[in-house]
Design an enzyme around this catalytic site. Sequence first.
Site, PDB file in Angstrom:
ATOM      1  CD  GLU A 109      -1.533   2.433   1.841  1.00 32.22           C
ATOM      2  OE1 GLU A 109      -2.301   3.400   1.749  1.00 32.22           O
ATOM      3  OE2 GLU A 109      -0.430   2.525   2.410  1.00 32.22           O
ATOM      4  CD  GLU A 110       2.409   3.242   4.074  1.00 36.43           C
ATOM      5  OE1 GLU A 110       2.492   4.320   3.458  1.00 36.43           O
ATOM      6  OE2 GLU A 110       1.800   3.132   5.143  1.00 36.43           O
ATOM      7  CG  ASP A 143      -4.525   2.803   5.984  1.00 37.16           C
ATOM      8  OD1 ASP A 143      -3.747   2.866   6.963  1.00 37.16           O
ATOM      9  OD2 ASP A 143      -4.118   2.764   4.813  1.00 37.16           O
TER      10      ASP A 143
HETATM   11 CO    CO Z   1       1.062   5.057   5.459  1.00 38.45          CO
HETATM   12 ZN    ZN Z   2      -1.667   3.137   5.800  1.00 33.96          ZN
END
Ligand code: CO
Ligand code: ZN
Length: 340
Positions: A203-204, A226
Amino acid sequence: MEELLKRLTETWGPSGREARVRALLQEVLAGRVDEMRVDALGNLICVKRPKGAARGRRVMFAAHMDEIGVIVTDIDERGFLRIGMVGGVSPQIAVGQRVLFENGLVGSVSHEPAPGVDFSRGESNELQFHKLWVDVGARSREEAEKLVGYGAMAVFHRPLEANEHVFIGKALDDRAGCAVLAQALLEMDEVGNEVYAVFTVQEEVGLRGARTSAYGVDPQIGFAIDVTGTGDTPKARPMAVKLGGGAAVKAMDMSLVTPPEIRDLMVERAERRGIPYQIEVLAMGGTDAGAIHLTRAGVPSGCISIPTRYLHTPAEMVSKDDMRACVDLVKALAEEPIAL
Ligand code: CO
Ligand code: ZN
């Protein structure tokens, strides 16, 4: 959940290297879901199916397993490691930190002084990422190459701390979300929807695992779980979200405009179950929901956000009560059939 969160945040797993986090979740969830599989990119997909007559929608919940980190780009003749970013790491935050490599080696992060600047007298200069280095105590380039090598990744090295109200640690983004989703799965006995709980990779570095897993799962509705920022610290940029103010229901961030019917569904379920919530607008950043909602012909999506101070630092802070509220909201969305 505290023990689970501690294990999750302290497990090593920068983007693309999530295997240890995934193994931990597989261990925790073994026998507690109807099906568990790992896709080609490494996303862990857990399925819970309705047993009764109630049939809602195929709903995907996503929490990302990866954490931010650094990667070795070069090593000089004295054995100092030069680094690049894996996700968003600020040089101001990195200086003075310890980082942990996959093989257990720990290094110190430091920064070149600008000409005339004396760090020992409290003077500071403009910090730039390419002027950082990691020192693992190697005495030569050859030694450093043997110890870590080019392309090796490292993450902030910090244990999780807790007091009465909060947790403080590294990688709460998004192991807090992983803990919320896993805990919700453990507490759900009957679901009213086909629940796909996906622990995503990368995701990052651009919501990559969410994109492929959502394509494979083909959900009718999606939710990311998140962290989000807060506006409750000194001179913070204006934002109504507060630590301890409850689960945050995202209205918008840079990756997603939540459809009103999804937002209304989240608010209505929170109110019906007496779950504290707050509405969130995040000026910077996005979540896996940004990738999920653009999958195939489009998937109406929302995001359950965990209010977090000091994002992308080794001292991220979340509230215990907010974590609980987020678990309850995931359950509220999964347990009763969704008619949208
Ligand atoms: Co992040
Ligand atoms: Zn995150």
